[in-house]
Enzyme design. Structure first.
Site, PDB file in Angstrom:
ATOM      1  N   GLU A 106       2.748  -5.659 -12.003  1.00  0.00           N
ATOM      2  CA  GLU A 106       2.218  -6.195 -10.753  1.00  0.00           C
ATOM      3  C   GLU A 106       2.884  -7.511 -10.387  1.00  0.00           C
ATOM      4  O   GLU A 106       3.238  -7.741  -9.219  1.00  0.00           O
ATOM      5  CB  GLU A 106       0.697  -6.385 -10.878  1.00  0.00           C
ATOM      6  N   HIS A 139      -2.162  -1.472   3.618  1.00  0.00           N
ATOM      7  CA  HIS A 139      -1.026  -2.199   3.035  1.00  0.00           C
ATOM      8  C   HIS A 139       0.259  -1.384   3.146  1.00  0.00           C
ATOM      9  O   HIS A 139       1.328  -1.917   3.488  1.00  0.00           O
ATOM     10  CB  HIS A 139      -1.341  -2.514   1.576  1.00  0.00           C
TER      11      HIS A 139
END
Length: 322
Positions: A75, A143
């Site tokens: 991430e 997103h």
């Protein structure tokens, strides 16, 4: 005036430099979506559970009892790639400013270049909301969908850098333009439906993430049906091009859309049949970006970005025969 003078001191970018910067923008905008899918399928979406920090009190991953180190770094690495996108967006804007300093009439070029850093800011905000909402499926969908117009605009920017700056003028007739508008609308319908399928699917970015409570089989059928609609519109547009006498360049752009769309459809079917394996999910996201790029290229190719000065040029405009 001082800023304008500073821009004017920069070397004038060659056509190769302009093209390279714009191609980098297309790759960056498409690539960040693909790397985001890697985060999702590896369950690393909450590897950095806060934003803009990775974990509370630290901008980088640290030992944490609830989050595996690998998931944190996956991430975190995706977030760092945003820096690359920012750098490319800045280069696009600086390059456009330098061109416009020499050619003040290139206002459209600068406007398109501004969408690159503007898009980065938008995506950063949406990404932050996604993390803070603990990867709710609809925030993940937004997103992803927010990146799709940025890919489209990056293709338009690439074509604008390659043009002579004259006002856009369509060679295609009203009928052809209508087909393209419907094609683009159906493409975005396919993309939206795809995010809904993902919302109900197994890859939410984190094992604890809330999923959409809807039958995946039904959603996938709707998604596939919308792709068929897209292909039908594409076929109808091809018939129009045949009747209108399209140029070889336009036929090549049209053929490219068929190739990537059919490949994407086949990949989606295989992915669904195999139970949505992680690797194929990311390839499917890449395929979505390629369909976007090919469709945007078809849109641009159907236009003429150069002013038609002579009557001989006008004779080559796409006008249905008969």
């Amino acid at each position: 005036m001082q800023f304008s003078s500073l821009i004017g001191r920069l070397p004038y970018p060659s056509r190769t430099v302009q093209r390279t910067v714009a191609v980098a923008a297309v790759i960056a905008q498409a690539g960040i979506g693909v790397t985001g899918s890697v985060v999702r399928v590896t369950g690393s979406g909450l590897g950095c559970p806060t934003w803009p920090e990775c974990v509370k009190g630290s901008m980088i991953p640290v030992d944490h009892p609830e989050y595996q180190a690998l998931n944190q770094w996956i991430e975190f690495s995706n977030r760092m790639l945003t820096g690359v996108v920012i750098a490319v967006a800045a280069l696009c804007l600086i390059t456009a400013w330098r061109v416009a300093h020499e050619h003040p009439e290139r206002k459209r070029l600068v406007k398109l270049a501004w969408t690159m850093p503007g898009g980065v800011v938008l995506q950063a905000v949406v990404g932050g909301i996604t993390v803070l909402a603990k990867l709710e499926w609809w925030t993940v969908a937004i997103h992803f969908l927010a990146s799709t117009p940025l890919i489209w605009l990056a293709v338009l920017l690439l074509r604008e850098f390659a043009s002579d700056g004259q006002p856009v003028r369509w060679r295609d007739g009203d009928t052809g333009r209508t087909f393209l508008v419907v094609l683009i609308a159906s493409m975005w319908a396919v993309l939206i439906a795809g995010t809904v399928v993902t919302g109900a699917g197994p890859h939410g970015g984190d094992p604890k993430t809330h999923r959409l409570d809807a039958p995946v089989d039904t959603l996938a059928t709707v998604h596939g049906g919308l792709l068929v609609c897209y292909l039908i519109v594409l076929a109808c547009y091809g018939l129009y091009l045949f009747r209108a006498g399209a140029t070889p360049k336009l036929w090549r752009a049209y053929a490219a859309v068929w190739i990537v769309a059919l490949a994407q459809g086949a990949l989606g079917s295989v992915q669904y049949g195999l139970g949505v394996p992680e690797a194929l999910v990311s390839l499917h996201v890449l395929g979505s970006a390629l369909v976007l790029i090919a469709t945007a290229n078809l849109w641009c190719t159907a236009r003429d970005q150069h002013r038609l000065e002579s009557s001989s040029d006008s004779e080559h405009e796409l006008t249905p025969a008969g």
